[in-house]
Write a protein that holds these residues in place. Structure first.
Motif, PDB file in Angstrom:
ATOM      1  N   MET A 102      -8.637   9.743  -6.188  1.00  0.00           N
ATOM      2  CA  MET A 102      -8.611   9.221  -4.833  1.00  0.00           C
ATOM      3  C   MET A 102      -7.332   9.675  -4.150  1.00  0.00           C
ATOM      4  SD  MET A 102     -10.307   5.366  -5.204  1.00  0.00           S
ATOM      5  CE  MET A 102      -9.172   4.651  -4.146  1.00  0.00           C
ATOM      6  N   GLY A 103      -7.461   9.971  -2.870  1.00  0.00           N
ATOM      7  CA  GLY A 103      -6.318  10.418  -2.102  1.00  0.00           C
ATOM      8  C   GLY A 103      -5.514   9.265  -1.522  1.00  0.00           C
ATOM      9  N   VAL A 104      -4.461   9.625  -0.823  1.00  0.00           N
ATOM     10  CA  VAL A 104      -3.570   8.641  -0.223  1.00  0.00           C
ATOM     11  C   VAL A 104      -4.304   7.800   0.822  1.00  0.00           C
ATOM     12  CG1 VAL A 104      -1.477   8.365   1.153  1.00  0.00           C
ATOM     13  CG2 VAL A 104      -1.550  10.078  -0.643  1.00  0.00           C
ATOM     14  N   VAL A 105      -5.144   8.426   1.616  1.00  0.00           N
ATOM     15  CA  VAL A 105      -5.882   7.690   2.653  1.00  0.00           C
ATOM     16  C   VAL A 105      -6.833   6.686   2.007  1.00  0.00           C
ATOM     17  CG1 VAL A 105      -7.526   7.897   4.553  1.00  0.00           C
ATOM     18  CG2 VAL A 105      -5.662   9.532   4.347  1.00  0.00           C
ATOM     19  N   SER A 106      -7.454   7.079   0.913  1.00  0.00           N
ATOM     20  CA  SER A 106      -8.370   6.163   0.215  1.00  0.00           C
ATOM     21  C   SER A 106      -7.626   4.951  -0.331  1.00  0.00           C
ATOM     22  CB  SER A 106      -9.075   6.885  -0.925  1.00  0.00           C
ATOM     23  OG  SER A 106      -9.859   7.934  -0.429  1.00  0.00           O
ATOM     24  N   TRP A 107      -6.472   5.176  -0.932  1.00  0.00           N
ATOM     25  CA  TRP A 107      -5.683   4.057  -1.457  1.00  0.00           C
ATOM     26  C   TRP A 107      -5.198   3.161  -0.325  1.00  0.00           C
ATOM     27  CZ3 TRP A 107      -6.215   2.363  -6.042  1.00  0.00           C
ATOM     28  CH2 TRP A 107      -6.487   3.222  -7.100  1.00  0.00           C
ATOM     29  N   ALA A 108      -4.806   3.762   0.794  1.00  0.00           N
ATOM     30  CA  ALA A 108      -4.369   2.968   1.942  1.00  0.00           C
ATOM     31  C   ALA A 108      -5.522   2.134   2.482  1.00  0.00           C
ATOM     32  CB  ALA A 108      -3.805   3.875   3.029  1.00  0.00           C
ATOM     33  N   ALA A 109      -6.723   2.710   2.530  1.00  0.00           N
ATOM     34  CA  ALA A 109      -7.899   1.970   3.002  1.00  0.00           C
ATOM     35  C   ALA A 109      -8.196   0.787   2.087  1.00  0.00           C
ATOM     36  CB  ALA A 109      -9.104   2.896   3.091  1.00  0.00           C
ATOM     37  N   VAL A 110      -8.090   0.986   0.789  1.00  0.00           N
ATOM     38  CA  VAL A 110      -8.309  -0.109  -0.168  1.00  0.00           C
ATOM     39  C   VAL A 110      -7.253  -1.194   0.035  1.00  0.00           C
ATOM     40  CG1 VAL A 110      -8.274  -0.721  -2.617  1.00  0.00           C
ATOM     41  CG2 VAL A 110      -9.505   1.310  -1.859  1.00  0.00           C
ATOM     42  N   LEU A 169     -10.065  -7.102  13.500  1.00  0.00           N
ATOM     43  CA  LEU A 169      -9.666  -6.098  14.482  1.00  0.00           C
ATOM     44  C   LEU A 169      -8.406  -5.357  14.052  1.00  0.00           C
ATOM     45  CD1 LEU A 169     -10.400  -7.916  17.849  1.00  0.00           C
ATOM     46  CD2 LEU A 169     -11.642  -6.009  16.828  1.00  0.00           C
ATOM     47  N   GLY A 170      -7.473  -6.066  13.451  1.00  0.00           N
ATOM     48  CA  GLY A 170      -6.265  -5.420  12.946  1.00  0.00           C
ATOM     49  C   GLY A 170      -6.572  -4.438  11.829  1.00  0.00           C
ATOM     50  N   GLY A 171      -7.432  -4.850  10.903  1.00  0.00           N
ATOM     51  CA  GLY A 171      -7.826  -3.956   9.816  1.00  0.00           C
ATOM     52  C   GLY A 171      -8.569  -2.741  10.318  1.00  0.00           C
ATOM     53  N   ALA A 172      -9.464  -2.949  11.267  1.00  0.00           N
ATOM     54  CA  ALA A 172     -10.215  -1.824  11.838  1.00  0.00           C
ATOM     55  C   ALA A 172      -9.290  -0.863  12.574  1.00  0.00           C
ATOM     56  CB  ALA A 172     -11.290  -2.347  12.783  1.00  0.00           C
ATOM     57  N   SER A 173      -8.325  -1.406  13.295  1.00  0.00           N
ATOM     58  CA  SER A 173      -7.363  -0.564  14.004  1.00  0.00           C
ATOM     59  C   SER A 173      -6.535   0.263  13.031  1.00  0.00           C
ATOM     60  CB  SER A 173      -6.436  -1.427  14.864  1.00  0.00           C
ATOM     61  OG  SER A 173      -7.169  -2.113  15.832  1.00  0.00           O
ATOM     62  N   LEU A 174      -6.116  -0.354  11.949  1.00  0.00           N
ATOM     63  CA  LEU A 174      -5.343   0.383  10.937  1.00  0.00           C
ATOM     64  C   LEU A 174      -6.183   1.468  10.278  1.00  0.00           C
ATOM     65  CD1 LEU A 174      -3.295  -2.478   9.240  1.00  0.00           C
ATOM     66  CD2 LEU A 174      -2.415  -0.599  10.628  1.00  0.00           C
ATOM     67  N   MET A 175      -7.452   1.186  10.023  1.00  0.00           N
ATOM     68  CA  MET A 175      -8.340   2.200   9.428  1.00  0.00           C
ATOM     69  C   MET A 175      -8.485   3.398  10.359  1.00  0.00           C
ATOM     70  SD  MET A 175      -9.378   1.261   6.468  1.00  0.00           S
ATOM     71  CE  MET A 175     -10.635   0.489   5.535  1.00  0.00           C
ATOM     72  N   LEU A 176      -8.609   3.145  11.655  1.00  0.00           N
ATOM     73  CA  LEU A 176      -8.671   4.241  12.617  1.00  0.00           C
ATOM     74  C   LEU A 176      -7.343   4.993  12.674  1.00  0.00           C
ATOM     75  CD1 LEU A 176     -10.646   2.554  15.520  1.00  0.00           C
ATOM     76  CD2 LEU A 176     -11.430   4.448  14.102  1.00  0.00           C
ATOM     77  N   ALA A 177      -6.228   4.257  12.614  1.00  0.00           N
ATOM     78  CA  ALA A 177      -4.905   4.873  12.719  1.00  0.00           C
ATOM     79  C   ALA A 177      -4.585   5.786  11.534  1.00  0.00           C
ATOM     80  CB  ALA A 177      -3.838   3.791  12.848  1.00  0.00           C
ATOM     81  N   ILE A 178      -5.021   5.402  10.329  1.00  0.00           N
ATOM     82  CA  ILE A 178      -4.710   6.235   9.163  1.00  0.00           C
ATOM     83  C   ILE A 178      -5.732   7.346   8.960  1.00  0.00           C
ATOM     84  CG2 ILE A 178      -3.499   4.365   7.984  1.00  0.00           C
ATOM     85  CD1 ILE A 178      -5.931   4.187   6.072  1.00  0.00           C
ATOM     86  N   GLY A 179      -6.804   7.316   9.729  1.00  0.00           N
ATOM     87  CA  GLY A 179      -7.816   8.365   9.625  1.00  0.00           C
ATOM     88  C   GLY A 179      -8.848   8.128   8.546  1.00  0.00           C
ATOM     89  N   ALA A 180      -8.999   6.881   8.101  1.00  0.00           N
ATOM     90  CA  ALA A 180     -10.004   6.565   7.088  1.00  0.00           C
ATOM     91  C   ALA A 180     -11.413   6.678   7.656  1.00  0.00           C
ATOM     92  CB  ALA A 180      -9.781   5.166   6.522  1.00  0.00           C
ATOM     93  N   THR A 181     -11.531   6.495   8.948  1.00  0.00           N
ATOM     94  CA  THR A 181     -12.799   6.665   9.652  1.00  0.00           C
ATOM     95  C   THR A 181     -12.483   7.184  11.053  1.00  0.00           C
ATOM     96  OG1 THR A 181     -14.892   5.613  10.223  1.00  0.00           O
ATOM     97  CG2 THR A 181     -12.914   4.307  10.573  1.00  0.00           C
TER      98      THR A 181
END
Length: 66
Positions: free
Chosen positions: A1-9, A31-43
């Motif tokens: 798993m990459g860094v983005v995957s670990w950050a998403a978890v 909303l905070g979690g969704a915003s962070l997922m968008l910010a790190i590029g997980a989705t």
């Protein structure tokens, strides 16, 4: 798993803990979690805001995640 995957978890687990302990409103945490997922590029915005439906995927299944 990459860094983005670990950050998403990590974001998911943190949000889950905040919701379970009721430290913050569920809406705020979601909303905070969704915003962070968008910010790190997980989705990306297309997958976050526009669900795949049977009509858009060309399947005849009644499930929206087919």
């Amino acid at each position: 798993m990459g860094v983005v995957s670990w950050a998403a978890v990590a974001i998911f687990v943190t949000a889950y803990v905040f919701i379970a302990t009721e430290k913050f409103s569920r809406v705020t945490v979601a909303l905070g979690g969704a915003s962070l997922m968008l910010a790190i590029g997980a989705t990306d915005a297309e997958h976050a805001f526009f669900p795949r439906t049977p009509a858009s995927t060309g399947t005849s299944s009644s499930c929206c995640w087919g």
